[in-house]
Design a protein around this motif. Structure first.
Motif, mmCIF file in Angstrom:
data_model
loop_
_atom_site.group_PDB
_atom_site.id
_atom_site.type_symbol
_atom_site.label_atom_id
_atom_site.label_comp_id
_atom_site.label_asym_id
_atom_site.label_seq_id
_atom_site.Cartn_x
_atom_site.Cartn_y
_atom_site.Cartn_z
ATOM 1 N N LYS A 1 -8.999 3.535 -15.582
ATOM 2 C CA LYS A 1 -8.644 4.802 -16.271
ATOM 3 C C LYS A 1 -6.940 4.833 -16.235
ATOM 4 N N GLN A 2 -6.431 4.699 -15.070
ATOM 5 C CA GLN A 2 -5.079 4.716 -14.952
ATOM 6 C C GLN A 2 -4.276 3.735 -16.006
ATOM 7 N N SER B 1 -17.732 0.085 -12.707
ATOM 8 C CA SER B 1 -16.878 0.656 -11.632
ATOM 9 C C SER B 1 -15.339 1.135 -12.214
ATOM 10 N N LYS C 1 0.686 -1.190 -0.083
ATOM 11 C CA LYS C 1 0.075 -0.004 0.104
ATOM 12 C C LYS C 1 0.823 1.292 -0.148
ATOM 13 N N GLN D 1 0.530 2.213 -6.341
ATOM 14 C CA GLN D 1 -0.624 3.085 -6.601
ATOM 15 C C GLN D 1 -1.951 2.236 -6.774
ATOM 16 N N PHE D 2 -2.190 1.172 -6.404
ATOM 17 C CA PHE D 2 -3.060 0.306 -6.729
ATOM 18 C C PHE D 2 -4.509 0.916 -6.114
ATOM 19 N N LYS D 3 -5.717 0.650 -6.580
ATOM 20 C CA LYS D 3 -6.877 1.597 -5.920
ATOM 21 C C LYS D 3 -7.080 0.827 -4.767
ATOM 22 N N MET D 4 -6.787 -0.390 -4.594
ATOM 23 C CA MET D 4 -7.135 -1.152 -3.403
ATOM 24 C C MET D 4 -6.384 -2.441 -3.403
ATOM 25 N N GLN E 1 -7.306 -2.475 -9.417
ATOM 26 C CA GLN E 1 -6.766 -1.510 -10.280
ATOM 27 C C GLN E 1 -7.634 -0.548 -10.986
ATOM 28 N N ASP E 2 -7.487 0.682 -11.162
ATOM 29 C CA ASP E 2 -8.375 1.514 -11.901
ATOM 30 C C ASP E 2 -8.033 1.629 -13.483
ATOM 31 N N GLU F 1 -12.776 -1.081 -13.000
ATOM 32 C CA GLU F 1 -11.736 -1.524 -12.094
ATOM 33 C C GLU F 1 -11.364 -2.980 -12.695
ATOM 34 N N LYS G 1 -9.855 -6.682 -11.220
ATOM 35 C CA LYS G 1 -9.590 -7.375 -10.137
ATOM 36 C C LYS G 1 -8.409 -8.361 -10.399
#
Length: 138
Positions: free
Chosen positions: A51-52, A107, A21, A25-28, A48-49, A109, A111
């Motif tokens: 968009k990124q 969303s 973390k 830069q992972f979303k979660m 992961q996002d 994302e 996974k």
């Protein structure tokens, strides 16, 4: 808190989670190690996002025309590559299996599951463990 054994090391999965973390830069990131009831395997779910990831692909800059299916395939592949960063936070004598398994368009994302174990377990066995975990993950 889940401790696992890798070679001569006792690894605290929460410490690894904290390092991931702090340095990515992972979303979660979720620690699934304890829920697996395995004493030799670290397991993380990474979200992961999209968009990124699209920015990293930079398709507009390359002027490449891809259809939706090809784009998703590229994004899933990039998500796999990006998730391999987790290797930086586990012992050197460990092996990782990374697999992006779900693209959520709503969303935006992706996974990904990351499974790490001592290299003595072997790649085929690690993949088998990962496949069983994937069947039990959301």
């Amino acid at each position: 808190m889940a401790y696992i054994v890798m070679g001569d090391h006792f690894i605290d999965s929460e410490e690894v989670l904290k390092k991931i973390k702090e340095n990515t830069q992972f979303k979660m990131v979720k620690d699934l190690t304890k829920g697996s009831k395995r004493e030799d395997t670290l397991i993380f779910q990474i979200i992961q996002d999209v968009k990124q990831l699209k920015l990293e692909l930079d398709l507009e800059g390359q002027a490449i025309d891809v259809n939706e299916e090809e784009l998703i395939e590229e994004l899933m592949s990039l998500a796999d590559e990006t998730a391999y960063m987790v290797e930086d936070f586990i012992p050197e004598d460990a092996i990782c299996y990374v697999y992006s398994y779900h693209y959520d368009e709503g969303s935006e994302e992706i996974k990904t599951i990351v499974v790490a174990a001592d290299e003595v377990i072997g790649g085929l066995r690690l993949r088998d463990v990962a496949e069983r975990i994937l069947r039990s993950v959301d």
